[in-house]
Scaffold this motif. Structure first.
Motif, PDB file in Angstrom:
ATOM      1  N   GLY A  78       0.804  -1.224   0.000  1.00  0.00           N
ATOM      2  CA  GLY A  78       0.000   0.000   0.000  1.00  0.00           C
ATOM      3  C   GLY A  78       0.836   1.273   0.000  1.00  0.00           C
ATOM      4  N   TYR A  87       6.454  -4.111   4.612  1.00  0.00           N
ATOM      5  CA  TYR A  87       5.325  -4.763   5.267  1.00  0.00           C
ATOM      6  C   TYR A  87       5.261  -4.428   6.755  1.00  0.00           C
ATOM      7  CZ  TYR A  87       2.438  -7.230   2.023  1.00  0.00           C
ATOM      8  OH  TYR A  87       1.492  -7.509   1.072  1.00  0.00           O
ATOM      9  N   ALA A 103       3.680  -0.996   6.868  1.00  0.00           N
ATOM     10  CA  ALA A 103       2.269  -1.057   6.479  1.00  0.00           C
ATOM     11  C   ALA A 103       1.424  -1.588   7.624  1.00  0.00           C
ATOM     12  CB  ALA A 103       2.114  -1.951   5.243  1.00  0.00           C
ATOM     13  N   ARG A 104       1.936  -2.643   8.262  1.00  0.00           N
ATOM     14  CA  ARG A 104       1.182  -3.262   9.345  1.00  0.00           C
ATOM     15  C   ARG A 104       1.065  -2.316  10.535  1.00  0.00           C
ATOM     16  NH1 ARG A 104       3.541  -7.021  13.161  1.00  0.00           N
ATOM     17  NH2 ARG A 104       1.818  -7.634  14.508  1.00  0.00           N
ATOM     18  N   ARG A 137      -1.397   0.532   9.781  1.00  0.00           N
ATOM     19  CA  ARG A 137      -2.801   0.128   9.773  1.00  0.00           C
ATOM     20  C   ARG A 137      -3.284  -0.269  11.166  1.00  0.00           C
ATOM     21  NH1 ARG A 137      -0.991   0.406   5.223  1.00  0.00           N
ATOM     22  NH2 ARG A 137      -2.273   0.864   3.407  1.00  0.00           N
ATOM     23  N   TYR A 177      -2.350  -4.631   0.856  1.00  0.00           N
ATOM     24  CA  TYR A 177      -2.871  -3.323   1.242  1.00  0.00           C
ATOM     25  C   TYR A 177      -3.099  -2.429   0.039  1.00  0.00           C
ATOM     26  CZ  TYR A 177      -1.594  -4.756   5.944  1.00  0.00           C
ATOM     27  OH  TYR A 177      -1.497  -5.421   7.118  1.00  0.00           O
TER      28      TYR A 177
END
Lengths: 304, 304
Positions: A157, A293, A296-297, A300, B276
Motif C-alpha cells: 500500500g 510490510y 504497512a502493518r 494500519r 494493502y
C-alpha cells in the motif's frame, strides 16, 4: 473479421516500420524518443487498460496509446475487445504471431502487448498527497529486483516509489514484467535527485529510515514497540524512536554496495532487518519486502 | 609460482576434458552423472570452503571437491590459499581467465569457481533435528525465485528447505548464484515427495501452513495475536489457531498457479499475506519472505 474497435487488416510484415518502432521500446533511447514503454501479456495490458479507462473517467492522463494483439488472444480474452471499445483514444491492431514476437521483448508475450505513455508525475505531486509510505530505491541496478520491489511496495500500500538517478530504468521491459502490472498501481518517480527527494519528503513530516544491515535499530524491536503502543494506549506515548506507524520514507540501496554513507547520513535512523541464520546479508528485494510490510502493518494497526 | 596447495601448472587449454566436465555441471544431466554442482565467485566459494573446513573438524561430509582460480583472484583474496592449505581433500588448480570463463555459467565468475558435492541428506535427518521452521517449495519453477527464497529462509533461521518433485533444480548455477552462499547454510532436500514430506513433519509436531492469497487466516492478525500472547502471559493461553510461534512448516506454491487444492488440503491452515494496495497477488518470493520472517519473529519472541 470486423471486431469493434479493431481497425484495418491484420499486420503481418515483421519488417514494417511500426513493428520496429515498438521493438525499439526495449531500449532506453527508444523510450526516451517516443515517451512510451511496453506492457506485455494479458495481466499487464489489463491493468494498463483499466487505469486508462479509470483516468478517462476522472480527467487523468491517458495511459495506453496502442494495443497489438493476435486474433487467438482476443478470442481467449474477450475483455480486451470490450475495454478497447470503451477507450476511444486507443489505437488497436490485430497482428500475426510473428509480428507480435518481433515487437515484444519476451519470448512468449502471450498474444498481446500495449504501448503505454510514460506518465508525467513529480515528487511535488507525490508530496502533495501527504504520503504515509514511500520507497526510495537508490541505484538499484537489476531490473528484476526493481520490478519486484515495486510490486511489493504496491502490495504494502505504498503511496509512491522513487528511483534515484543512477538506478535501472523501471520502464525497461524486464522491469515492467517483474511488476506484473503493479507499475500501473502507484506513482513512480524516476531519475530523482536524492537530496531533493529527502528534503521534499521530510518537509511533509516523513521520517526517513535507511535499511542497513549494520543499523542500530532492529526492525523486530520496532515492530514489537509499535504493537505495544497500540495494546497499551496510543495516548500513553512511549518515547522510543523511530515509530513504525509514523509517515515513513524507506531508503534501499544498490545490490552490491548498499546505501552510500552520504545517503545514510540523510536518514533519521538506520534500521537492520534481523538475520536469524548464518547468512551475511539479505537480497535488497527481501529486505525491502520485510521493511515495507512492517511499516504497512504498524500504520494500519495503530492509525485506524 | 609455487603456492601451497596448488598443484601442477596453470590450466590454459579451454578444450581440455576437465574444463568440459566442469562446464557440464550447468546441466541437470551433468550434475546427475557426477553428483557435483558449481559454486561461482568469491562469496559462494568462501561459504563452501568454510563449511568444508567445519565439516572436516566435526566428522561431516566433504563439501568442496576442487577449486579453480585465476592467479589474479588469489592475489586479491589470499584467504583462499589459506583455506586450501588447510583442506587436504580439495584439489586446487590455477587456471587462465579463458579456462575459467569456459568452466563457469556466469559471464563474470570473478576469478574463482568450486566444484561441490551435492550433499546427502534426507527428510528423516531433518525431522530428527526437531525442526521449528521449514519451507516447502511446491513446484517453484524459476531458479532466481528458488534461490532467493532459500536465502530468505536461511536469513529467517529456517531449519531446512524442501523442494518437491517438479521444482526447479536448486543446484542449477543460476539458482545457486541467487542463494549467494546460503545454500551452504542449511539442509536442502530436493525432489521430495509432497505427501511423505507432510506426513513426516506433522509426525514431528509441526503445524502446516499454506501460503494462499485466498486463505481464511490473515498473517497480520496472527502476528498481533502472537505478540499479545507474549505480552499478556504465555500460560494464560489464548486459543486462536494457528500460533505463529509453534513449530511450523510453510508451503509455497508455483509462480503461476500457486498451491494445488490437493496440497492445500494437507495443510492445517491457509494463511494470506494481506494486500494493502491494489495489486492482485504477490510474487512467491515476496510472500515467502513475509511469512518466514513472521514465524521467525514470533518464535524468537515467544519461545525464549
Amino acid at each position: 473479421m470486423n471486431q469493434a474497435g479493431y481497425s484495418e487488416e491484420t499486420m503481418t510484415n515483421v519488417r514494417a516500420e511500426k513493428v520496429r518502432e515498438v521493438a525499439r521500446l526495449a531500449t532506453r533511447t527508444g523510450r526516451a524518443r517516443s515517451g512510451e514503454f511496453l506492457a506485455e501479456g494479458p495481466q499487464s495490458v489489463r491493468e494498463a487498460m483499466a487505469l486508462h479507462l479509470h483516468n478517462a473517467g476522472h480527467g487523468g492522463q491517458p495511459v495506453v496509446r496502442a494495443l497489438y494483439a493476435t486474433e487467438e488472444c482476443l478470442d481467449r480474452y474477450p475483455e480486451f475487445e470490450e475495454m478497447a471499445a470503451k477507450a476511444s483514444g486507443v489505437r488497436t491492431r490485430l497482428v500475426s504471431a510473428e509480428v507480435l514476437s518481433a515487437m515484444a521483448d519476451t519470448v512468449t508475450p502471450q498474444g498481446i502487448v500495449a504501448t503505454c505513455l510514460i506518465p508525467e508525475t513529480s515528487l511535488e505531486a507525490v508530496a502533495g498527497l501527504n504520503p504515509r509510505l514511500v520507497a526510495v530505491l537508490c541505484r538499484v541496478q537489476d531490473p528484476g529486483n526493481a520490478g519486484t520491489i515495486l510490486r511489493a511496495a504496491a502490495a504494502a500500500g505504498a503511496d509512491a516509489v522513487v528511483f534515484t538517478s543512477g538506478s535501472v530504468d523501471i520502464y525497461n521491459p524486464k522491469a515492467v514484467r517483474s511488476t506484473v502490472g503493479s507499475i500501473f498501481h502507484l506513482p513512480v518517480i524516476t531519475n530523482a535527485d536524492f537530496g531533493h527527494t529527502i528534503t521534499t519528503l521530510k518537509a511533509q513530516g516523513c521520517t526517513v529510515l535507511a535499511a542497513d544491515g549494520y543499523g542500530a535499530a532492529d526492525l523486530d524491536v520496532l515492530q514489537d514497540d509499535s504493537a505495544a503502543r497500540r495494546n497499551e494506549n496510543q495516548d500513553k506515548a512511549m518515547l522510543e524512536e523511530p515509530r513504525l506507524e509514523s509517515p515513513t520514507v524507506w531508503l534501499f540501496g544498490n545490490e552490491g554496495q548498499g546505501l552510500e554513507e552520504a545517503e545514510m547520513a540523510r536518514a533519521d535512523h538506520r534500521v537492520a532487518v534481523p538475520l536469524y541464520g548464518k547468512v551475511e546479508s539479505l537480497n535488497v528485494g527481501t529486505a525491502a519486502t520485510v521493511c515495507l510490510y512492517a511499516s504497512a502493518r504498524a500504520q494500519r494497526r495503530n492509525c485506524t
